[in-house]
Motif scaffolding. Structure first.
Motif, PDB file in Angstrom:
ATOM      1  N   GLU A   5       0.857  -1.177   0.000  1.00 47.91           N
ATOM      2  CA  GLU A   5       0.000   0.000   0.000  1.00 47.91           C
ATOM      3  C   GLU A   5       0.895   1.229   0.000  1.00 47.91           C
ATOM      4  N   TYR A   7       0.634   5.506   0.124  1.00 46.91           N
ATOM      5  CA  TYR A   7      -0.033   6.805   0.174  1.00 46.91           C
ATOM      6  C   TYR A   7       0.849   7.743  -0.641  1.00 46.91           C
ATOM      7  N   CYS A  15       7.369   9.945  -4.939  1.00 43.65           N
ATOM      8  CA  CYS A  15       6.368   8.903  -5.177  1.00 43.65           C
ATOM      9  C   CYS A  15       6.655   8.215  -6.513  1.00 43.65           C
ATOM     10  N   GLU A  31      -2.716   2.122  -4.355  1.00 45.42           N
ATOM     11  CA  GLU A  31      -2.258   3.494  -4.121  1.00 45.42           C
ATOM     12  C   GLU A  31      -3.401   4.352  -3.631  1.00 45.42           C
ATOM     13  N   PHE A  32      -3.119   5.145  -2.600  1.00 42.01           N
ATOM     14  CA  PHE A  32      -4.084   6.057  -2.015  1.00 42.01           C
ATOM     15  C   PHE A  32      -3.634   7.480  -2.325  1.00 42.01           C
ATOM     16  N   ASP A  33      -4.418   8.194  -3.127  1.00 47.44           N
ATOM     17  CA  ASP A  33      -4.085   9.544  -3.571  1.00 47.44           C
ATOM     18  C   ASP A  33      -4.515  10.553  -2.507  1.00 47.44           C
ATOM     19  N   VAL A  34      -3.551  11.031  -1.731  1.00 43.97           N
ATOM     20  CA  VAL A  34      -3.856  11.967  -0.646  1.00 43.97           C
ATOM     21  C   VAL A  34      -4.201  13.359  -1.156  1.00 43.97           C
ATOM     22  N   LEU A  40      -7.538  10.979   3.391  1.00 46.58           N
ATOM     23  CA  LEU A  40      -6.560   9.893   3.401  1.00 46.58           C
ATOM     24  C   LEU A  40      -5.246  10.321   4.044  1.00 46.58           C
ATOM     25  N   ARG A  41      -4.940  11.604   4.013  1.00 48.87           N
ATOM     26  CA  ARG A  41      -3.698  12.072   4.641  1.00 48.87           C
ATOM     27  C   ARG A  41      -3.765  11.863   6.157  1.00 48.87           C
ATOM     28  N   GLU A  43      -5.522   9.563   7.637  1.00 49.07           N
ATOM     29  CA  GLU A  43      -5.388   8.105   7.801  1.00 49.07           C
ATOM     30  C   GLU A  43      -3.921   7.698   7.705  1.00 49.07           C
ATOM     31  N   MET A  44      -3.218   8.258   6.723  1.00 42.69           N
ATOM     32  CA  MET A  44      -1.802   7.964   6.537  1.00 42.69           C
ATOM     33  C   MET A  44      -1.007   8.367   7.779  1.00 42.69           C
ATOM     34  N   VAL A  54       4.847  12.282   1.741  1.00 43.67           N
ATOM     35  CA  VAL A  54       4.563  11.159   0.836  1.00 43.67           C
ATOM     36  C   VAL A  54       5.806  10.849   0.029  1.00 43.67           C
TER      37      VAL A  54
END
Length: 85
Positions: A5, A7, A15, A31-34, A40-41, A43-44, A54
């Motif tokens: 995973e 971020y 990245c 991939e999680f696009d912050v 999501l940031r 969460e990251m 990132v």
């Protein structure tokens, strides 16, 4: 195959460098696009012990860190065993 995973931000050069390494290793990742989803940031940060930069990369739920961290792990020979698990 390991669960990877990442971020990330689509415009981040670090990245992109991490993506190139994983691609060269023949790996797929989620991939999680912050940038597209700012929640999501948070969460990251929670998962990465407060780190805000990132990429933040996880393999099988374990924090690897950022771009420099995954490249250093690879240079020490520690990345391939994690990916093979």
């Amino acid at each position: 195959m390991a669960k990877i995973e990442m971020y990330a931000d689509p415009f981040c050069p670090y990245c992109a460098k991490a993506r190139r390494l994983l691609t060269a290793k023949g790996q797929a990742w989620e991939e999680f696009d912050v940038m597209a989803k700012p929640a999501l940031r948070a969460e990251m940060r929670a998962r990465a012990g407060g780190k805000n930069s990132v990429p933040q990369i996880f393999i099988d739920g374990n924090l690897i860190g950022g771009c420099d961290d995954i490249h250093a792990l690879d240079a020490r020979g520690g990345l391939d065993p994690l990916l093979a698990a």
